[in-house]
Design a protein around this motif. Structure first.
Motif, PDB file in Angstrom:
ATOM      1  N   ALA A 205       0.512  -0.891   0.286  1.00 47.46           N
ATOM      2  CA  ALA A 205      -0.200   0.007   0.050  1.00 47.46           C
ATOM      3  C   ALA A 205       0.636   1.346   0.149  1.00 47.46           C
ATOM      4  CB  ALA A 205      -1.026  -0.149   1.439  1.00 47.46           C
ATOM      5  N   ALA A 214      -3.058   0.308  -4.104  1.00 51.45           N
ATOM      6  CA  ALA A 214      -2.473  -0.866  -3.784  1.00 51.45           C
ATOM      7  C   ALA A 214      -2.332  -2.323  -4.249  1.00 51.45           C
ATOM      8  CB  ALA A 214      -3.770  -1.656  -2.446  1.00 51.45           C
ATOM      9  N   LEU A 268      -7.817  -2.081   0.702  1.00 55.71           N
ATOM     10  CA  LEU A 268      -6.773  -2.389   0.080  1.00 55.71           C
ATOM     11  C   LEU A 268      -7.313  -3.250  -0.639  1.00 55.71           C
ATOM     12  CD1 LEU A 268      -4.241  -3.519   2.125  1.00 55.71           C
ATOM     13  CD2 LEU A 268      -4.092  -1.537   1.579  1.00 55.71           C
TER      14      LEU A 268
END
Length: 298
Positions: A205, A214, A268
């Protein structure tokens, strides 16, 4: 062990432990990037995990498997120290019983490597004292998982992912939050009191134009032939580890990592830079080099 944190997921038991010899470890900083990237924790059925903070990284350990379900590390690319002598003294974490983590007995006199989950250079940044401590902390068995000792180009791609992303994606600032771990599957082959994972995962990330971005990857060391007890009895060398295949590295959707691991990866999946591919055979992109990595949505 001293419980210091309530459960963080419904049905899961997650504890943080401390020990006098490991005092002062702050661990992974969920706000390191300036936006929250939470520690990955089990999202599925109840399973005990123990949170072990180290210097600039944290291990989420599964005692039933004696190894990590996940690790999370903060990497400050502008403050990395390259001249820190490499620590080579692997040791158990004193905060856990030895029956709840792997040890030298798993790796002795065989073809298995102690595969760092948090790469040794990744947390080695900051002032000299904290960088030296971070280096030493990566050599706890809680930060290792068995890997085949053969080295090929695909494994080198895996080992250099953080460096590549620091150079090509995490700018400005050169900061990464990297989550890594083995894919712990019930069918993983047993060996010396542990089950050897056949796949490993990584999610990186970083900030892109001020927003969270990400990318995710899987390293596969599955054998060409599936290991089973009959084959072990029929032809394997007594006491030998299960056969492992050549390493293959893939870029994969972050959602696939969440599904493979049953971990909650927070924001994410929504920040994934890999474009959605609906054709199953094109969903995982095999990487021959870092130049194959997709860093732009199309």
């Amino acid at each position: 062990m001293i419980p210091s944190e309530p459960p963080r997921a419904a049905g899961a038991v997650t504890r943080t432990v401390s020990g006098q010899s490991m005092a002062g470890r702050a661990g992974y900083d969920e706000r390191f990037l300036g936006v929250p990237v939470p520690l990955p924790i089990p999202a599925g059925p109840a399973v005990e995990t123990v949170v072990l903070p180290y210097t600039h990284f944290t291990v989420v350990l599964r005692p039933d498997r004696r190894m990590a379900a996940a690790t999370a590390v903060c990497i400050d690319g502008e403050r990395l120290l390259e001249q820190v002598p490499r620590e080579c003294d692997w040791r158990p974490d004193p905060r856990l019983g030895k029956d709840r983590q792997t040890g030298e007995e798993v790796y002795r006199n065989n073809s298995l490597d102690k595969g760092h989950l948090v790469r040794r250079p990744a947390p080695v940044w900051g002032e000299a004292a904290e960088a030296y401590q971070a280096d030493a902390d990566t050599f706890h068995y809680t930060n290792a998982a068995p890997q085949a000792d053969v080295c090929n180009r695909s494994r080198q791609v895996w080992q250099g992912l953080e460096d590549y992303l620091l150079a090509h994606a995490a700018r400005p600032g050169r900061k990464l939050a990297v989550l890594t771990g083995p894919v712990l599957h019930d069918s993983d082959p047993p060996y010396r009191g542990v089950q050897v994972p056949l796949r490993f995962w990584k999610v990186a990330a970083f900030l892109r134009d001020g927003k969270l971005a990400a990318t995710a990857y899987v390293l596969d060391q599955s054998p060409d032939l599936i290991w089973d007890a009959e084959r072990a009895l029929a032809g394997a060398t007594p006491g030998a580890p299960p056969p492992l295949g050549a390493f293959r590295t893939f870029q994969v959707p972050v959602t696939d990592v969440a599904e493979l691991t049953s971990l909650n990866l927070g924001p994410l999946p929504a920040a994934d830079l890999m474009p959605v591919v609906r054709v199953p055979e094109d969903r995982w992109k095999r990487l021959a080099s870092h130049d194959d990595i997709v860093l732009e949505r199309h």
